[in-house]
Design a protein around this motif. Sequence first.
Motif, PDB file in Angstrom:
ATOM      1  N   THR A   1      13.243 -21.995   9.936  1.00 22.71           N
ATOM      2  CA  THR A   1      13.900 -21.562   8.700  1.00 22.71           C
ATOM      3  C   THR A   1      14.034 -20.045   8.668  1.00 22.71           C
ATOM      4  OG1 THR A   1      13.002 -23.464   7.504  1.00 22.71           O
ATOM      5  CG2 THR A   1      13.761 -21.609   6.183  1.00 22.71           C
ATOM      6  N   LEU A   2      12.971 -19.344   9.033  1.00 21.85           N
ATOM      7  CA  LEU A   2      13.036 -17.882   9.071  1.00 21.85           C
ATOM      8  C   LEU A   2      14.133 -17.422  10.028  1.00 21.85           C
ATOM      9  CD1 LEU A   2      10.122 -15.377   9.206  1.00 21.85           C
ATOM     10  CD2 LEU A   2      11.835 -15.309  11.004  1.00 21.85           C
ATOM     11  N   ARG A   3      14.175 -18.029  11.209  1.00 27.00           N
ATOM     12  CA  ARG A   3      15.213 -17.692  12.202  1.00 27.00           C
ATOM     13  C   ARG A   3      16.609 -17.861  11.625  1.00 27.00           C
ATOM     14  NH1 ARG A   3      15.692 -22.498  15.972  1.00 27.00           N
ATOM     15  NH2 ARG A   3      16.701 -23.183  14.032  1.00 27.00           N
ATOM     16  N   ASP A   4      16.851 -18.987  10.978  1.00 27.65           N
ATOM     17  CA  ASP A   4      18.185 -19.273  10.457  1.00 27.65           C
ATOM     18  C   ASP A   4      18.557 -18.341   9.311  1.00 27.65           C
ATOM     19  OD1 ASP A   4      18.229 -21.282  12.310  1.00 27.65           O
ATOM     20  OD2 ASP A   4      18.098 -22.938  10.869  1.00 27.65           O
ATOM     21  N   ARG A   5      17.616 -18.079   8.419  1.00 25.47           N
ATOM     22  CA  ARG A   5      17.918 -17.206   7.279  1.00 25.47           C
ATOM     23  C   ARG A   5      18.186 -15.770   7.719  1.00 25.47           C
ATOM     24  NH1 ARG A   5      16.799 -18.024   2.143  1.00 25.47           N
ATOM     25  NH2 ARG A   5      15.378 -16.250   1.890  1.00 25.47           N
ATOM     26  N   LEU A   6      17.510 -15.350   8.781  1.00 25.55           N
ATOM     27  CA  LEU A   6      17.783 -14.020   9.322  1.00 25.55           C
ATOM     28  C   LEU A   6      19.145 -13.991  10.000  1.00 25.55           C
ATOM     29  CD1 LEU A   6      16.824 -11.146   9.910  1.00 25.55           C
ATOM     30  CD2 LEU A   6      15.587 -12.033  11.909  1.00 25.55           C
ATOM     31  N   ALA A   7      19.457 -15.005  10.778  1.00 28.46           N
ATOM     32  CA  ALA A   7      20.740 -15.056  11.483  1.00 28.46           C
ATOM     33  C   ALA A   7      21.923 -15.123  10.520  1.00 28.46           C
ATOM     34  CB  ALA A   7      20.769 -16.267  12.419  1.00 28.46           C
ATOM     35  N   LEU A   8      21.754 -15.831   9.404  1.00 28.15           N
ATOM     36  CA  LEU A   8      22.849 -16.037   8.458  1.00 28.15           C
ATOM     37  C   LEU A   8      22.949 -14.952   7.392  1.00 28.15           C
ATOM     38  CD1 LEU A   8      22.473 -19.904   8.045  1.00 28.15           C
ATOM     39  CD2 LEU A   8      24.182 -18.673   9.398  1.00 28.15           C
ATOM     40  N   GLY A   9      22.081 -13.948   7.458  1.00 33.31           N
ATOM     41  CA  GLY A   9      22.197 -12.797   6.572  1.00 33.31           C
ATOM     42  C   GLY A   9      21.454 -12.901   5.259  1.00 33.31           C
ATOM     43  N   TYR A  10      20.635 -13.949   5.087  1.00 30.45           N
ATOM     44  CA  TYR A  10      19.849 -14.051   3.855  1.00 30.45           C
ATOM     45  C   TYR A  10      18.636 -13.125   3.884  1.00 30.45           C
ATOM     46  CZ  TYR A  10      22.663 -18.165   2.827  1.00 30.45           C
ATOM     47  OH  TYR A  10      23.716 -19.012   2.574  1.00 30.45           O
ATOM     48  N   LEU A  11      18.229 -12.736   5.085  1.00 31.78           N
ATOM     49  CA  LEU A  11      17.145 -11.784   5.265  1.00 31.78           C
ATOM     50  C   LEU A  11      17.683 -10.560   5.992  1.00 31.78           C
ATOM     51  CD1 LEU A  11      14.326 -14.182   6.558  1.00 31.78           C
ATOM     52  CD2 LEU A  11      14.544 -13.270   4.232  1.00 31.78           C
TER      53      LEU A  11
ATOM     54  N   PHE B   1       0.801  -1.222   0.000  1.00 33.81           N
ATOM     55  CA  PHE B   1       0.000   0.000   0.000  1.00 33.81           C
ATOM     56  C   PHE B   1       0.835   1.274   0.000  1.00 33.81           C
ATOM     57  CE2 PHE B   1      -2.957  -3.160   1.860  1.00 33.81           C
ATOM     58  CZ  PHE B   1      -3.954  -3.081   0.894  1.00 33.81           C
ATOM     59  N   GLY B   2       2.108   1.159  -0.387  1.00 32.19           N
ATOM     60  CA  GLY B   2       2.905   2.344  -0.661  1.00 32.19           C
ATOM     61  C   GLY B   2       3.673   2.938   0.503  1.00 32.19           C
ATOM     62  N   PHE B   3       3.547   2.393   1.703  1.00 36.82           N
ATOM     63  CA  PHE B   3       4.251   2.970   2.841  1.00 36.82           C
ATOM     64  C   PHE B   3       5.772   2.846   2.681  1.00 36.82           C
ATOM     65  CE2 PHE B   3       0.067   1.763   4.456  1.00 36.82           C
ATOM     66  CZ  PHE B   3      -0.341   2.960   5.020  1.00 36.82           C
ATOM     67  N   ALA B   4       6.236   1.705   2.185  1.00 39.24           N
ATOM     68  CA  ALA B   4       7.671   1.526   1.968  1.00 39.24           C
ATOM     69  C   ALA B   4       8.156   2.419   0.834  1.00 39.24           C
ATOM     70  CB  ALA B   4       7.976   0.057   1.661  1.00 39.24           C
ATOM     71  N   ALA B   5       7.405   2.481  -0.252  1.00 33.71           N
ATOM     72  CA  ALA B   5       7.816   3.307  -1.393  1.00 33.71           C
ATOM     73  C   ALA B   5       7.951   4.773  -0.990  1.00 33.71           C
ATOM     74  CB  ALA B   5       6.805   3.157  -2.527  1.00 33.71           C
ATOM     75  N   GLU B   6       7.068   5.237  -0.109  1.00 39.91           N
ATOM     76  CA  GLU B   6       7.146   6.623   0.342  1.00 39.91           C
ATOM     77  C   GLU B   6       8.419   6.890   1.136  1.00 39.91           C
ATOM     78  OE1 GLU B   6       3.583   7.365   2.519  1.00 39.91           O
ATOM     79  OE2 GLU B   6       2.287   7.149   0.752  1.00 39.91           O
ATOM     80  N   GLU B   7       9.037   5.842   1.659  1.00 40.85           N
ATOM     81  CA  GLU B   7      10.297   5.981   2.393  1.00 40.85           C
ATOM     82  C   GLU B   7      11.506   5.655   1.520  1.00 40.85           C
ATOM     83  OE1 GLU B   7      10.506   7.170   5.367  1.00 40.85           O
ATOM     84  OE2 GLU B   7       8.365   7.191   5.860  1.00 40.85           O
ATOM     85  N   GLY B   8      11.280   5.493   0.220  1.00 40.81           N
ATOM     86  CA  GLY B   8      12.380   5.181  -0.690  1.00 40.81           C
ATOM     87  C   GLY B   8      12.851   3.747  -0.612  1.00 40.81           C
ATOM     88  N   LEU B   9      11.968   2.830  -0.211  1.00 37.70           N
ATOM     89  CA  LEU B   9      12.330   1.429  -0.024  1.00 37.70           C
ATOM     90  C   LEU B   9      11.627   0.530  -1.026  1.00 37.70           C
ATOM     91  CD1 LEU B   9      11.950   1.179   3.868  1.00 37.70           C
ATOM     92  CD2 LEU B   9      14.075   1.531   2.582  1.00 37.70           C
ATOM     93  N   GLU B  10      12.322  -0.504  -1.449  1.00 31.53           N
ATOM     94  CA  GLU B  10      11.730  -1.615  -2.183  1.00 31.53           C
ATOM     95  C   GLU B  10      11.811  -2.838  -1.285  1.00 31.53           C
ATOM     96  OE1 GLU B  10      12.573  -2.155  -6.502  1.00 31.53           O
ATOM     97  OE2 GLU B  10      14.122  -0.641  -6.115  1.00 31.53           O
ATOM     98  N   LEU B  11      10.678  -3.449  -0.999  1.00 29.83           N
ATOM     99  CA  LEU B  11      10.651  -4.605  -0.108  1.00 29.83           C
ATOM    100  C   LEU B  11      10.386  -5.875  -0.893  1.00 29.83           C
ATOM    101  CD1 LEU B  11       8.601  -3.270   2.954  1.00 29.83           C
ATOM    102  CD2 LEU B  11      11.058  -3.081   2.475  1.00 29.83           C
ATOM    103  N   ASP B  12      11.286  -6.830  -0.769  1.00 27.62           N
ATOM    104  CA  ASP B  12      11.069  -8.173  -1.295  1.00 27.62           C
ATOM    105  C   ASP B  12      10.601  -9.030  -0.131  1.00 27.62           C
ATOM    106  OD1 ASP B  12      11.948  -7.542  -3.876  1.00 27.62           O
ATOM    107  OD2 ASP B  12      14.034  -7.900  -3.334  1.00 27.62           O
ATOM    108  N   LEU B  13       9.346  -9.462  -0.151  1.00 26.28           N
ATOM    109  CA  LEU B  13       8.789 -10.272   0.922  1.00 26.28           C
ATOM    110  C   LEU B  13       8.902 -11.746   0.581  1.00 26.28           C
ATOM    111  CD1 LEU B  13       5.550  -8.292   1.909  1.00 26.28           C
ATOM    112  CD2 LEU B  13       7.897  -8.017   2.751  1.00 26.28           C
ATOM    113  N   SER B  14       9.362 -12.512   1.543  1.00 25.76           N
ATOM    114  CA  SER B  14       9.581 -13.937   1.332  1.00 25.76           C
ATOM    115  C   SER B  14       8.786 -14.736   2.354  1.00 25.76           C
ATOM    116  CB  SER B  14      11.075 -14.253   1.465  1.00 25.76           C
ATOM    117  OG  SER B  14      11.316 -15.635   1.440  1.00 25.76           O
ATOM    118  N   ALA B  15       7.809 -15.530   1.883  1.00 23.12           N
ATOM    119  CA  ALA B  15       7.059 -16.411   2.776  1.00 23.12           C
ATOM    120  C   ALA B  15       7.941 -17.609   3.124  1.00 23.12           C
ATOM    121  CB  ALA B  15       5.774 -16.877   2.102  1.00 23.12           C
ATOM    122  N   GLU B  16       8.257 -17.765   4.390  1.00 24.39           N
ATOM    123  CA  GLU B  16       9.165 -18.820   4.834  1.00 24.39           C
ATOM    124  C   GLU B  16       8.372 -20.056   5.269  1.00 24.39           C
ATOM    125  OE1 GLU B  16      12.355 -18.511   4.452  1.00 24.39           O
ATOM    126  OE2 GLU B  16      12.278 -16.403   3.847  1.00 24.39           O
ATOM    127  N   PRO B  17       8.954 -21.254   5.124  1.00 23.67           N
ATOM    128  CA  PRO B  17       8.201 -22.478   5.413  1.00 23.67           C
ATOM    129  C   PRO B  17       8.007 -22.773   6.895  1.00 23.67           C
ATOM    130  CG  PRO B  17      10.424 -23.015   4.710  1.00 23.67           C
ATOM    131  CD  PRO B  17      10.264 -21.541   4.510  1.00 23.67           C
TER     132      PRO B  17
END
Length: 340
Positions: A42-52, A22-38
């Motif tokens: 998995t989400l915890r590990d990908r965040l800890a290891l720098g993939y997120l 809904f444009g909130f990120a774009a208004e801040e100059g951001l592009e967000l790639d959202l990833s649905a994690e299984p």
Amino acid sequence: MRLHLGYIPLLDAAPLIAAAEFGFAAEEGLELDLSAEPSWATLRDRLALGYLDGAHMLAPLALASALGLSGPPADLVVPLGLNLNGNAVTLSADLWQAMAPGEDGPATVARAFAGLAETRRRAGRPIVLGTVHPFSCHTYQLRHFLALGGLDLAAVRLVAVPPQHSVEALSRGIVDGFCAGAPWNGVAVAAGIGRIAALGCEIVPDAPEKVLALSARLGEGALPLVRAVARAGLWCAEPGNRAELAHRLAARAFLGQDAGLVARCLDGEIILDAAGRRRRVAGYIHLGRPALEPAADQLRWLIDEMAEAGQIPTAGIAATLEAAGRIYRPDLLRAAGLDA
């Protein structure tokens, strides 16, 4: 700036999804790639290891990850809360019928559950309950629910099931019930296989559920994201936006569920069983205020719950609380120009 954020398909991922859609990120100059994690692991590990770069995350798991208690040690900060409440305990229709509690109050249901659980345990067939992760308010709410009936967690078999797979696990008989966030309890009821037995907001009112967890490497560069997600969370909380929000969340790319069911969850209109019995619960889930600030009293409650669950030593609570205080960063919310 382009950022990669993870989430689990749940209603309380709404502020991240709304920020991107809904444009909130774009208004801040951001592009967000959202990833649905299984799964949360998995989400915890990908965040800890720098993939997120950041994630919609269980509040206790964010702390556990940053404190080195779960998965790879992670350098995280939590500048923002996403929601309070939103969970429920759902049992199989057969189990509910065998319990026959007669009333819907949490204590009455818990006592009926306890009687059946003791019978099953003595027969060597313990009731199996799904929780989304050991470090979750779901686990703590299940502990409190069992305590209402005079039981502890040892009375049942607890297994980790990702929330989006909880309905399938119930339908296949892998679990006899589960505690998960919206909309999955409602999905089980709509499928005719589940009965909502207790609401998380009545077991533990205003439990701090999900947070925005960010890699500390973002530093001050995180402020536009914090601002975007906080503004999106406030937008999500406005009743006049619920229909549009429900339609977007229901899309196959996000929750992939009926928009009417999603809208009912946002409104706190809970259908309890296949017969259509329902309740309207104003505090079923809180988005926006008062959830925004990752508050000190919430932090203390989480650490106490971890200790009660045996996840941290009770003798070390003071030190753990001090370390956790360096992870919870409401100052970043204020630096972004917003507060609770």
